[in-house]
Design an enzyme around this catalytic site. Structure first.
Site, mmCIF file in Angstrom:
data_model
loop_
_atom_site.group_PDB
_atom_site.id
_atom_site.type_symbol
_atom_site.label_atom_id
_atom_site.label_comp_id
_atom_site.label_asym_id
_atom_site.label_seq_id
_atom_site.Cartn_x
_atom_site.Cartn_y
_atom_site.Cartn_z
ATOM 1 N N HIS A 96 33.905 43.091 39.747
ATOM 2 C CA HIS A 96 34.715 42.118 40.483
ATOM 3 C C HIS A 96 35.217 42.714 41.787
ATOM 4 C CE1 HIS A 96 38.615 44.014 39.250
ATOM 5 N NE2 HIS A 96 37.975 44.268 38.122
ATOM 6 N N ASP B 231 37.811 41.148 43.446
ATOM 7 C CA ASP B 231 39.235 40.833 43.597
ATOM 8 C C ASP B 231 40.090 41.962 43.037
ATOM 9 O OD1 ASP B 231 38.248 39.999 41.020
ATOM 10 O OD2 ASP B 231 40.123 38.939 40.667
ATOM 11 N N ASP C 186 39.790 50.217 40.518
ATOM 12 C CA ASP C 186 39.637 48.938 39.807
ATOM 13 C C ASP C 186 39.355 47.811 40.785
ATOM 14 O OD1 ASP C 186 39.632 47.057 37.798
ATOM 15 O OD2 ASP C 186 41.796 47.031 37.544
ATOM 16 N N GLU D 293 38.312 38.018 38.324
ATOM 17 C CA GLU D 293 38.548 38.781 37.098
ATOM 18 C C GLU D 293 40.026 39.083 36.890
ATOM 19 O OE1 GLU D 293 38.807 42.080 34.224
ATOM 20 O OE2 GLU D 293 39.564 42.001 36.271
ATOM 21 N N GLU D 294 40.725 39.382 37.985
ATOM 22 C CA GLU D 294 42.145 39.722 37.885
ATOM 23 C C GLU D 294 43.035 38.486 37.816
ATOM 24 O OE1 GLU D 294 42.939 42.555 37.207
ATOM 25 O OE2 GLU D 294 41.784 44.086 38.268
ATOM 26 N N HIS E 191 46.176 49.386 39.016
ATOM 27 C CA HIS E 191 47.270 48.416 39.137
ATOM 28 C C HIS E 191 48.585 49.069 39.579
ATOM 29 C CE1 HIS E 191 45.381 44.952 36.562
ATOM 30 N NE2 HIS E 191 44.456 45.648 37.206
#
Length: 384
Positions: free
Chosen positions: A75, A77, A108, A142-143, A357
């Site tokens: 992903h 995003d 990520d 995805e997020e 994150h």
């Protein structure tokens, strides 16, 4: 060749990762990341197929016409940065310092996407004939809610008969060194939104009211204390957790008229969503509650046992990084939950996850370079 802040040369995977990080693709925005990746893949001969569903950009790219298919999935995003002034380096700067690549998405998972593309550039430059097909499934959802991304692309591919045999998802799985842990499965996730209805009234006159908090305490305790299963060789036991509970007007002399509870099951392959729903509702019914309950299934559990893909990944990691990976089903959810249930052997392999994150997200440059070698090695073992 691009240079780093220290004046040295940046490798191909690091430079591509930096270009991706510099695009502020906070979910569900893609901010041009997929266009950049498509350009690189198109130059390799991949057929490029953008798939937009709602406000979400997705990319399906594939190479080859016959044989088994290996798909790299990920992903573009990223999660929001939080307070930008709390970062030591610009979150969308892609800066390099002390052997680390810094920025939102470094781990990520823009670093993994860069490694995947560079890996295919390396593999195809070798000129070996492929015995199968290669695909890329990339989303920008995805997020976020994950409703218009990978799940929709898979629906479209299945509707036209596309078959995926193996899939490597670039989620950051590693701990201390690249490949010390890979995900071969994930638990299912089932959310419940419960409203227990009572009758509001004065606390001094409880006989004229019905307190939903009091009524719900015993059945909620029963659900929270129950052992749902013992797990199995691959999964821990199913877990029930209350995430939020609220009631009342804020006044101390008012019996609330309703109680709202949010809860979640992380469930293993010993359970199904339907079984869990039935058992919860049986407990609530036995308690005589007046309630409404809504369910949201975020993903089914999946497991890839030893097969061609797991063997190829383990052998490649031992060769590239000297790691013998732990095969894990831990962690949260990933888009693998939309791919694996369709009979796809799936493994999640990515860089270290220590800062995902977080403020000042970063990833070791050396891991990204090894990761590109690993992705190329996996494809080489399976398709040449």
């Amino acid at each position: 060749m691009p240079t780093t802040e220290a004046g040295g040369q940046a490798s191909a995977v690091v430079e591509l990762a930096r270009q991706l990080i510099r695009r502020p693709s906070v979910t569900p925005e893609d901010a041009g990341c997929q266009e950049l990746l498509a350009e690189r893949l198109s130059a390799l001969g991949f057929f490029i197929e953008p798939m937009r569903f709602g406000e979400v950009d997705n990319l399906w790219a594939h190479l080859g016409n016959s044989g088994p298919m290996l798909v790299f999935a990920g992903h573009t995003d990223v999660v929001p940065t939080g307070a930008v002034d709390a970062w030591n380096r610009p979150p969308f700067g892609g800066e390099i310092a002390d052997g680390m690549l810094h920025g939102r998405g470094a781990a990520d998972m823009k670093g993994s996407l860069a490694a995947m593309v560079v890996a295919m550039e390396t593999l195809l430059a070798e000129g070996r004939p492929l015995k199968g097909r290669i695909g890329f499934l990339i989303t920008s959802d995805e997020e976020g809610p994950a409703r218009e991304g990978t799940v929709r692309v898979m629906e479209a591919l299945l509707a036209r008969g596309e078959k995926i045999d193996w899939c490597v998802v670039g989620e950051p799985s590693s701990g201390e060194v690249l490949g010390d842990l890979i995900r071969v499965g994930r638990r299912g996730s089932l959310n419940g939104y419960l409203k227990v209805r009572g009758i509001q009234g004065h606390v001094a006159y409880p006989h004229l009211a019905r307190n939903p908090v009091h009524q719900a305490l015993a059945p909620l305790h029963e659900l929270a204390s129950r052992q749902w299963d013992a797990g199995n060789a691959f999964f821990p036991p199913t877990s029930f957790q209350i995430a939020n509970i609220s009631a009342g007007t804020g006044a101390s002399n008012v019996i609330p008229g309703h109680l709202d509870v949010m809860f979640n099951f992380r469930f293993c392959t010993e359970q199904t969503a339907e079984t869990l729903q039935t058992e919860v509702e049986a407990v609530l019914d036995a308690a005589g509650l007046d309630y409404a309950l809504e369910w949201q299934l975020s993903g089914q559990p999946f497991l890839t046992e030893h097969g061609q893909l797991v063997e190829a990944v383990c052998a490649t990691l031992l060769e590239v990084s000297g790691s013998e990976p732990e095969l894990s089903t831990g962690g949260g959810t990933s888009d693998g939950r939309f791919i694996a249930p369709h009979g796809v052997e799936l493994v999640e392999l990515g860089p270290c996850n220590a800062t995902i994150h977080q403020i000042d997200e970063c990833v070791p440059i050396a891991q990204l370079e090894l990761l590109a070698q690993a992705y190329a090695g996996i494809a080489r073992r399976l398709l040449t």
